[in-house]
Each structure stands twice: as C-alpha cells, then as structure tokens.
Design an enzyme around this catalytic site. Structure first.
Site, PDB file in Angstrom:
ATOM      1  N   TRP A  10       1.419  -6.833  21.570  1.00 59.64           N
ATOM      2  CA  TRP A  10       1.977  -8.186  21.429  1.00 59.64           C
ATOM      3  C   TRP A  10       2.487  -8.467  20.018  1.00 59.64           C
ATOM      4  CZ3 TRP A  10      -1.924 -11.714  24.611  1.00 59.64           C
ATOM      5  CH2 TRP A  10      -1.784 -11.409  25.967  1.00 59.64           C
ATOM      6  N   LYS A  11       2.349  -7.490  19.136  1.00 58.03           N
ATOM      7  CA  LYS A  11       2.835  -7.629  17.756  1.00 58.03           C
ATOM      8  C   LYS A  11       2.385  -8.996  17.175  1.00 58.03           C
ATOM      9  CE  LYS A  11       6.710  -4.758  19.046  1.00 58.03           C
ATOM     10  NZ  LYS A  11       7.806  -3.989  18.509  1.00 58.03           N
ATOM     11  N   HIS A  96       1.374   2.529  14.098  1.00 57.82           N
ATOM     12  CA  HIS A  96       2.611   2.044  14.718  1.00 57.82           C
ATOM     13  C   HIS A  96       3.745   2.145  13.695  1.00 57.82           C
ATOM     14  CE1 HIS A  96       5.554  -0.714  16.450  1.00 57.82           C
ATOM     15  NE2 HIS A  96       4.959  -0.501  17.602  1.00 57.82           N
ATOM     16  N   GLU A  98       6.032   0.207  12.851  1.00 61.62           N
ATOM     17  CA  GLU A  98       6.224  -0.977  11.996  1.00 61.62           C
ATOM     18  C   GLU A  98       5.224  -0.965  10.839  1.00 61.62           C
ATOM     19  OE1 GLU A  98       6.088  -3.942  15.112  1.00 61.62           O
ATOM     20  OE2 GLU A  98       7.968  -3.156  15.888  1.00 61.62           O
ATOM     21  N   GLU A 168       6.703   7.141  20.151  1.00 62.58           N
ATOM     22  CA  GLU A 168       7.605   6.003  20.069  1.00 62.58           C
ATOM     23  C   GLU A 168       8.750   6.340  19.117  1.00 62.58           C
ATOM     24  OE1 GLU A 168       5.477   2.196  21.283  1.00 62.58           O
ATOM     25  OE2 GLU A 168       5.133   2.433  19.148  1.00 62.58           O
ATOM     26  N   GLY A 174      12.238  -1.896  20.184  1.00 61.56           N
ATOM     27  CA  GLY A 174      12.817  -3.232  20.050  1.00 61.56           C
ATOM     28  C   GLY A 174      14.334  -3.244  19.990  1.00 61.56           C
ATOM     29  N   GLY A 235       6.243  -3.083  24.042  1.00 65.47           N
ATOM     30  CA  GLY A 235       6.297  -4.204  23.116  1.00 65.47           C
ATOM     31  C   GLY A 235       6.840  -5.443  23.812  1.00 65.47           C
ATOM     32  N   GLY A 236       8.140  -5.688  23.623  1.00 62.47           N
ATOM     33  CA  GLY A 236       8.780  -6.910  24.115  1.00 62.47           C
ATOM     34  C   GLY A 236       8.456  -7.259  25.555  1.00 62.47           C
TER      35      GLY A 236
HETATM   36  C1  PEP Z   1       6.218  -1.243  20.492  1.00 62.51           C
HETATM   37  O1  PEP Z   1       6.089  -2.246  19.835  1.00 62.51           O
HETATM   38  O2  PEP Z   1       5.348  -0.366  20.426  1.00 62.51           O
HETATM   39  C2  PEP Z   1       7.396  -1.091  21.347  1.00 62.51           C
HETATM   40  C3  PEP Z   1       7.550   0.032  21.995  1.00 62.51           C
HETATM   41  O3  PEP Z   1       8.263  -2.154  21.416  1.00 62.51           O
HETATM   42  P1  PEP Z   1       9.450  -2.383  22.498  1.00 62.51           P
HETATM   43  O4  PEP Z   1       8.850  -2.079  23.855  1.00 62.51           O
HETATM   44  O5  PEP Z   1       9.819  -3.801  22.352  1.00 62.51           O
HETATM   45  O6  PEP Z   1      10.553  -1.427  22.157  1.00 62.51           O
END
Ligand code: PEP
Length: 252
Positions: A10-11, A96, A98, A168, A174, A235-236
């Site tokens: 959920w960031k 992650h 980010e 990832e 994102g 994520g989203g």
């Molecule tokens: C994530 O935050 O790990 C991710 C994969 O984001 P998204 O699904 O939005 O690309």
C-alpha cells in the site's frame, strides 16, 4: 508444490481509517481463497489496528520495511522487526526499489534487514529488479544475480524457508508497463538458478518468486501461468479492495 503468495504493497497511502476500511472490505471478498497466501502491507501507523481487525482471517500483514537491528537502542525513526512481530506482522517487505532509489538502501542493508526480520520470526519478501538502462544494456541478469547473492548472503537453508523473492523490474513499477509473461518467466528462471548455486537445488525448487510491476486483474492470470511465477507483489492495484480481490481470486 509452491503455494502462491499475493501481496499488496500500500506504499505511503491511506490514513488509519481508510486502511481499516479497505482491509475490512477485502476480508469477505477473499474469504474463500485458500489457493494462496494473502498479504497486505499498510503503513507502519496502521499495522497494529489492521492486524487486529484481520485476526483469524486468511489475510496476513506485512511491514514495508524494517530496521536492521532487533536490540532496542538509539536508532531514531527505525522500527525493529521484533516490534513488527509484536503488533501482528507476519512478513516484512525488504529492499523495495523505492527504498533503494529514494532512501539509499543497499544490498548490504537488505542483507542485514533480512537477517533481522528472520530472527524476529517474520517471513521476508526480498525485492530485486533492474533499471530500464540495465535491461537495455543487457545486464539485467547480472544485476539481479548480484542483488540476490549479496542480499541473501549468509542465509542458511533453513532461513531460506522464510524467504520470498519478489522480482520487480524498476521500469515496470507504477508505470503501467508490465514485463511480458515471457520476460517474467525468463528472469524468474534465472533467479531460481541463482538460488540453486548459492543454496542448492532443493531450496531453489521451493522458494517462492513473486512478480511485481503493474500487476492488474487483467494480467495476473497470464503472469501466473508461467512456470516460475509463484505470485505477485502488487502496488497500485492493491489499494482498492475490489481490484486486489480480483487479483487474489485470479482464474488460471
Ligand atoms: C510495488 O509497489 O511493489 C509495485 C509493483 O507497484 P505497481 O503494482 O503499482 O507497479
């Protein structure tokens, strides 16, 4: 048989009331999903309340990061894995992209945090993935291999039972750009081979490897049809209960 894991990151979204609301909406929507482990990762401030409200359900809670230390001490702003376990977490997401990109996380810190998480009896979801420039330069495999070798360095075969790897690709997070199922499979196969070299074939066969990067209800089935894709880090599309539930309840 590797049990799939579908995890929602959920960031830095949702106030406490919103996190609880989403978790409670999700609960009945996935109540019959026994084919996978279901994990959500709210912000630190919502972890305890969400974990309490989900107690007894099939949804487990993860932190999005953790400290590299379990001993109480002078680490302003950090949260020890043992404290996360204490408030009801079962998993910690570590490394992650980010955190690597914005907060200077390194393979060494990923390794230290992973060991700390395991010693607090959390499962660690260790994230790896290459940048677009690295993929274009043909070095995606070696970048991910180095992240794995350094990030999982010193872990025993027993430790590896509580490790989940999330591939990832940074260019897919994102951005709405998903790796093709073939690209995901190719890297997941490479990750399994890398783990086989460091921890042996049996560990490599059993370790769950999640794909993350713009996973949506309409692409999960195709990604999951790949032999070495054992789930997703979302994520989203995990922010809304309906869309995350569709991903959890994907049809093969
Ligand atoms: C994530 O935050 O790990 C991710 C994969 O984001 P998204 O699904 O939005 O690309």
């Amino acid at each position: 048989m590797r049990k799939p894991v579908i995890a929602g990151n959920w960031k830095m979204y949702k106030l406490l009331s919103e996190a609880v609301d989403t978790a409670l909406r999700l609960k009945p929507l996935v109540a019959n999903a026994n084919h996978c482990e279901i994990v959500i990762a709210p912000v630190f401030t919502a972890l305890k309340t969400v974990a309490d409200r989900l107690e007894g359900s099939n949804i487990k809670v993860a932190s999005q990061d953790c400290a590299a230390q379990n001993e109480f001490g002078a680490h302003t702003g950090e949260v020890a894995p043992v404290m996360l376990k204490d408030v009801g977490c079962s998993y910690a997401i570590i490394g992650h992209s980010e955190r690597r990109q914005i907060y200077g996380e390194t393979d060494a810190s990923v390794n230290a945090k992973t060991k700390a998480a395991l010693s607090a009896d959390l499962k660690a979801i260790v994230c790896v993935g290459e940048h677009l420039s690295e993929r274009e330069a043909g070095s995606a495999n070696s970048v991910v291999e180095t992240q794995l070798n350094k990030g999982l360095e010193g872990l025993t075969v027993d430790d590896m039972e509580r490790i989940i790897i999330a591939y990832e690709p940074v260019w897919a997070i994102g951005t709405g750009k998903t790796a093709t199922p073939e690209q995901a499979q190719e890297m997941h196969g490479h990750i399994r081979q890398t783990v086989a070299k460091t921890h042996g074939d049996a560990v490599a066969k059993d370790v769950r490897i999640l794909y993350g990067g713009s996973v949506k209800p309409d692409n999960i089935a195709e990604l999951m049809s790949q032999e070495d894709v054992d789930g997703a880090l979302v994520g989203g599309a995990s922010l809304e209960a309906d869309s995350f539930a569709k991903i959890v309840n994907f049809e093969k």
